[in-house]
Design an enzyme around this catalytic site. Sequence first.
Site, mmCIF file in Angstrom:
data_model
loop_
_atom_site.group_PDB
_atom_site.id
_atom_site.type_symbol
_atom_site.label_atom_id
_atom_site.label_comp_id
_atom_site.label_asym_id
_atom_site.label_seq_id
_atom_site.Cartn_x
_atom_site.Cartn_y
_atom_site.Cartn_z
ATOM 1 N N GLN A 94 9.817 1.528 -3.324
ATOM 2 C CA GLN A 94 8.917 0.369 -3.443
ATOM 3 C C GLN A 94 8.960 -0.443 -2.157
ATOM 4 O O GLN A 94 10.041 -0.786 -1.665
ATOM 5 C CB GLN A 94 9.326 -0.506 -4.631
ATOM 6 C CG GLN A 94 8.346 -1.637 -4.883
ATOM 7 C CD GLN A 94 8.667 -2.423 -6.145
ATOM 8 O OE1 GLN A 94 9.673 -2.186 -6.804
ATOM 9 N NE2 GLN A 94 7.807 -3.373 -6.475
ATOM 10 N N HIS A 100 2.717 -2.410 -9.003
ATOM 11 C CA HIS A 100 1.454 -1.702 -8.777
ATOM 12 C C HIS A 100 1.601 -0.258 -9.200
ATOM 13 O O HIS A 100 2.666 0.351 -9.048
ATOM 14 C CB HIS A 100 1.021 -1.804 -7.310
ATOM 15 C CG HIS A 100 2.070 -1.387 -6.342
ATOM 16 N ND1 HIS A 100 3.104 -2.214 -5.978
ATOM 17 C CD2 HIS A 100 2.262 -0.229 -5.664
ATOM 18 C CE1 HIS A 100 3.879 -1.584 -5.104
ATOM 19 N NE2 HIS A 100 3.395 -0.368 -4.907
#
Length: 113
Positions: A94, A100
């Site tokens: 990430q 997301h």
Amino acid sequence: MSDCLFCRIVARQHPADIEYEDDAVLAFKDIYPKAPVHILVIPKRHISSIAQLEPGDADLIGRCFVAARSIGEAKGFGEKGYRINVNTGPEGGQVVYHVHFHFTAGRQRGPAA
Ligand code: 5GP
Ligand code: ZN
């Protein structure tokens, strides 16, 4: 002003090529696509990571998947299929700390890395 890139996109303070929007979810093209179709689906409300999810976030996360399904249908991948990935934390790859979902489609690939 938020220092979160994706909150800035939600607030239209940072440009993005928006593909889908409703009251709770925004989806826009990934600026560095890793597949012929690569869209990021995000909750408009800031949640930094899957690792920070709370029980009250469950509906919102579900809304992201329903939005992804709509995007898949709209782009003609309902039958052909697509992939939805989420990277979590430093060892999960990430980079942007606003939850997301990577929606990718348009080519055959091996198992998710
Ligand atoms: P992560 O590695 O955190 O799962 O994914 C972050 C994604 O955000 C990457 O795929 C990257 O290409 C994308 N990204 C980074 N900066 C921007 C930007 O300014 N605009 C858009 N549309 N995507 C971005
Ligand atoms: Zn944010």
